[in-house]
Write a protein that holds these residues in place. Structure first.
Motif, PDB file in Angstrom:
ATOM      1  N   VAL A 147       0.854  -1.195   0.000  1.00  0.00           N
ATOM      2  CA  VAL A 147       0.000   0.000   0.000  1.00  0.00           C
ATOM      3  C   VAL A 147       0.888   1.243   0.000  1.00  0.00           C
ATOM      4  N   ASP A 148       0.639   2.133  -0.939  1.00  0.00           N
ATOM      5  CA  ASP A 148       1.339   3.423  -0.984  1.00  0.00           C
ATOM      6  C   ASP A 148       0.307   4.532  -0.894  1.00  0.00           C
ATOM      7  N   ILE A 149       0.570   5.448   0.001  1.00  0.00           N
ATOM      8  CA  ILE A 149      -0.349   6.578   0.169  1.00  0.00           C
ATOM      9  C   ILE A 149       0.443   7.877   0.021  1.00  0.00           C
ATOM     10  N   GLU A 150      -0.101   8.793  -0.764  1.00  0.00           N
ATOM     11  CA  GLU A 150       0.492  10.129  -0.888  1.00  0.00           C
ATOM     12  C   GLU A 150      -0.624  11.141  -0.729  1.00  0.00           C
ATOM     13  N   ALA A 151      -0.366  12.152   0.061  1.00  0.00           N
ATOM     14  CA  ALA A 151      -1.393  13.174   0.234  1.00  0.00           C
ATOM     15  C   ALA A 151      -0.759  14.552   0.314  1.00  0.00           C
ATOM     16  N   ASP A 152      -1.438  15.523  -0.252  1.00  0.00           N
ATOM     17  CA  ASP A 152      -1.027  16.921  -0.074  1.00  0.00           C
ATOM     18  C   ASP A 152      -2.290  17.735   0.204  1.00  0.00           C
TER      19      ASP A 152
ATOM     20  N   ASN B  72      -4.292  19.064  -1.725  1.00  0.00           N
ATOM     21  CA  ASN B  72      -5.356  18.945  -2.733  1.00  0.00           C
ATOM     22  C   ASN B  72      -5.996  17.574  -2.849  1.00  0.00           C
ATOM     23  N   SER B  73      -5.226  16.537  -2.542  1.00  0.00           N
ATOM     24  CA  SER B  73      -5.777  15.190  -2.749  1.00  0.00           C
ATOM     25  C   SER B  73      -5.024  14.139  -1.942  1.00  0.00           C
ATOM     26  N   ILE B  74      -5.667  12.989  -1.836  1.00  0.00           N
ATOM     27  CA  ILE B  74      -5.006  11.824  -1.260  1.00  0.00           C
ATOM     28  C   ILE B  74      -5.086  10.696  -2.291  1.00  0.00           C
ATOM     29  N   THR B  75      -3.932  10.069  -2.525  1.00  0.00           N
ATOM     30  CA  THR B  75      -3.869   8.965  -3.493  1.00  0.00           C
ATOM     31  C   THR B  75      -3.456   7.690  -2.761  1.00  0.00           C
ATOM     32  N   LEU B  76      -4.238   6.637  -2.953  1.00  0.00           N
ATOM     33  CA  LEU B  76      -3.923   5.347  -2.330  1.00  0.00           C
ATOM     34  C   LEU B  76      -3.729   4.321  -3.431  1.00  0.00           C
ATOM     35  N   LYS B  77      -2.606   3.600  -3.380  1.00  0.00           N
ATOM     36  CA  LYS B  77      -2.371   2.522  -4.347  1.00  0.00           C
ATOM     37  C   LYS B  77      -2.257   1.212  -3.595  1.00  0.00           C
ATOM     38  N   VAL B  78      -2.971   0.204  -4.075  1.00  0.00           N
ATOM     39  CA  VAL B  78      -2.930  -1.127  -3.458  1.00  0.00           C
ATOM     40  C   VAL B  78      -2.484  -2.102  -4.537  1.00  0.00           C
ATOM     41  N   LYS B  79      -1.415  -2.839  -4.234  1.00  0.00           N
ATOM     42  CA  LYS B  79      -0.825  -3.719  -5.251  1.00  0.00           C
ATOM     43  C   LYS B  79      -0.730  -5.154  -4.741  1.00  0.00           C
ATOM     44  N   ASP B  80      -1.249  -6.099  -5.543  1.00  0.00           N
ATOM     45  CA  ASP B  80      -1.111  -7.507  -5.165  1.00  0.00           C
ATOM     46  C   ASP B  80      -0.103  -8.207  -6.070  1.00  0.00           C
ATOM     47  N   GLN B  81       0.126  -9.476  -5.801  1.00  0.00           N
ATOM     48  CA  GLN B  81       1.139 -10.247  -6.547  1.00  0.00           C
ATOM     49  C   GLN B  81       0.478 -11.278  -7.467  1.00  0.00           C
ATOM     50  N   GLY B  82      -0.809 -11.081  -7.752  1.00  0.00           N
ATOM     51  CA  GLY B  82      -1.539 -12.078  -8.529  1.00  0.00           C
ATOM     52  C   GLY B  82      -1.381 -11.918 -10.027  1.00  0.00           C
ATOM     53  N   ALA B  83      -2.339 -12.512 -10.746  1.00  0.00           N
ATOM     54  CA  ALA B  83      -2.261 -12.521 -12.213  1.00  0.00           C
ATOM     55  C   ALA B  83      -3.070 -11.389 -12.837  1.00  0.00           C
ATOM     56  N   GLY B  84      -3.690 -10.572 -12.009  1.00  0.00           N
ATOM     57  CA  GLY B  84      -4.540  -9.510 -12.536  1.00  0.00           C
ATOM     58  C   GLY B  84      -5.947 -10.015 -12.830  1.00  0.00           C
ATOM     59  N   PHE B  85      -6.783  -9.136 -13.327  1.00  0.00           N
ATOM     60  CA  PHE B  85      -8.163  -9.532 -13.656  1.00  0.00           C
ATOM     61  C   PHE B  85      -8.716  -8.560 -14.698  1.00  0.00           C
ATOM     62  N   ASP B  86      -9.863  -8.942 -15.266  1.00  0.00           N
ATOM     63  CA  ASP B  86     -10.459  -8.126 -16.321  1.00  0.00           C
ATOM     64  C   ASP B  86     -11.260  -6.979 -15.695  1.00  0.00           C
ATOM     65  N   PHE B  87     -10.541  -5.911 -15.382  1.00  0.00           N
ATOM     66  CA  PHE B  87     -11.188  -4.801 -14.674  1.00  0.00           C
ATOM     67  C   PHE B  87     -12.121  -3.974 -15.560  1.00  0.00           C
ATOM     68  N   GLN B  88     -12.108  -4.258 -16.868  1.00  0.00           N
ATOM     69  CA  GLN B  88     -12.985  -3.489 -17.756  1.00  0.00           C
ATOM     70  C   GLN B  88     -14.367  -4.123 -17.881  1.00  0.00           C
ATOM     71  N   ASN B  89     -14.513  -5.309 -17.365  1.00  0.00           N
ATOM     72  CA  ASN B  89     -15.814  -5.995 -17.448  1.00  0.00           C
ATOM     73  C   ASN B  89     -16.314  -6.438 -16.076  1.00  0.00           C
ATOM     74  N   ILE B  90     -16.490  -5.464 -15.209  1.00  0.00           N
ATOM     75  CA  ILE B  90     -17.013  -5.787 -13.881  1.00  0.00           C
ATOM     76  C   ILE B  90     -18.510  -5.472 -13.892  1.00  0.00           C
ATOM     77  N   PRO B  91     -19.375  -6.462 -13.678  1.00  0.00           N
ATOM     78  CA  PRO B  91     -20.801  -6.177 -13.725  1.00  0.00           C
ATOM     79  C   PRO B  91     -21.243  -5.215 -12.619  1.00  0.00           C
ATOM     80  N   GLU B  92     -22.076  -4.254 -12.982  1.00  0.00           N
ATOM     81  CA  GLU B  92     -22.576  -3.305 -11.981  1.00  0.00           C
ATOM     82  C   GLU B  92     -23.600  -4.013 -11.102  1.00  0.00           C
ATOM     83  N   PRO B  93     -23.421  -3.976  -9.791  1.00  0.00           N
ATOM     84  CA  PRO B  93     -24.330  -4.744  -8.922  1.00  0.00           C
ATOM     85  C   PRO B  93     -25.637  -4.021  -8.585  1.00  0.00           C
ATOM     86  N   ILE B  94     -26.012  -3.041  -9.397  1.00  0.00           N
ATOM     87  CA  ILE B  94     -27.228  -2.284  -9.068  1.00  0.00           C
ATOM     88  C   ILE B  94     -28.330  -2.466 -10.115  1.00  0.00           C
ATOM     89  N   ARG B  95     -28.086  -3.353 -11.072  1.00  0.00           N
ATOM     90  CA  ARG B  95     -29.098  -3.596 -12.104  1.00  0.00           C
ATOM     91  C   ARG B  95     -30.122  -4.590 -11.567  1.00  0.00           C
TER      92      ARG B  95
END
Lengths: 138, 110
Positions: free
Chosen positions: A65-70, A72-95
């Motif tokens: 986890v990396d956090i940077e803040a000033d 104007n904003s706070i940025t949080l990055k969370v990084k895992d060691q896996g194979a990744g996933f298809d983040f462009q096709n996540i079904p919206e759970p509100i339909r």
């Protein structure tokens, strides 16, 4: 300017305490109580996803986890060691066809509560940005 | 998280306290399973003392809602603070669940 870099072993039971300790470290930021609440929720959701789906609960694999803040904003990055996933096709759970589904709300909550969300490295890294609005106060 | 269970006429009232998170959602699921086994069909979840709910908590609530519905039961919630209510509104679960402002309103006409 705040800069934090920490790692957590892939153990779900550590998540709430770990994210709370990070929120404590940014508590000097001029954010409202509900904004800290929402940032903690997003951090929890990102960490759980990274541990469960990314690192497949392997306690030997850390999540970074990396956090940077000033002013104007706070940025949080969370990084895992896996194979990744298809983040462009996540079904919206509100339909109507997905609202009854038990799981799949973590990323939706993050996208709803943060001002900017981006994925990198095939989805192994999630970057979450919260803008700090002037006049914010706890 | 603590759960206190009471009975008000034919309504089982679960007063939840603390955080509903990845660590204690399984415990909450077990409590809900025990309620369903007793064949209690009207369940009120009082959120007055709940400080936090994450997506695993939401998942547990959806499971309980669906299991109760299957046996002809009904789940109602009350007493949510604004931050938690916001989570239900963002996820549109406030339309799926029966959410009341106060315990008195929730008990009435249950």
């Amino acid at each position: 300017m705040i800069r934090i870099s920490e790692k957590i072993p892939s153990k779900l039971e550590l998540v709430p305490g770990f994210s709370l300790s990070l929120i404590d470290k940014i508590s000097s930021l001029p954010l409202k109580e509900e904004e800290f609440f929402n940032i903690k929720l997003c951090l929890d959701e990102a960490l759980v996803n990274a541990i469960k789906h990314g690192n497949k609960l392997n306690p030997d694999l850390p999540v970074e986890v990396d956090i940077e803040a000033d002013d104007n904003s706070i940025t949080l990055k969370v990084k895992d060691q896996g194979a990744g996933f298809d983040f462009q096709n996540i079904p919206e759970p509100i339909r109507p066809d997905t609202i009854h589904k038990v799981s799949g709300r973590g990323i939706f909550l993050i996208k709803s509560l943060m001002d900017e969300v981006e994925f990198f490295d095939y989805g192994k890294v999630i970057k979450m940005v919260k803008l700090i609005r002037k006049g914010g106060r706890r | 998280m603590k759960v206190k269970e009471d009975r008000l006429s034919d309504v089982t009232v679960c007063s939840l306290e603390g955080e509903i998170n990845i660590n204690n959602s399984p415990e909450l699921r077990k409590i809900f399973e025990a309620i369903i086994k007793k064949n209690d069909k009207k369940v009120l979840l009082d959120f007055t003392q709940v400080s936090y709910v994450d997506s695993s908590g939401l998942a547990t609530l959806i499971e309980m809602f669906q299991r109760l519905k299957k046996i002809g039961g009904h789940m109602r919630m009350c007493g949510m603070n604004e931050k938690i209510r916001n989570i239900f509104e963002i996820t549109k679960l406030h339309k799926l669940f029966d959410i009341c402002d106060t315990k008195d309103t929730a008990i009435k006409d249950f």
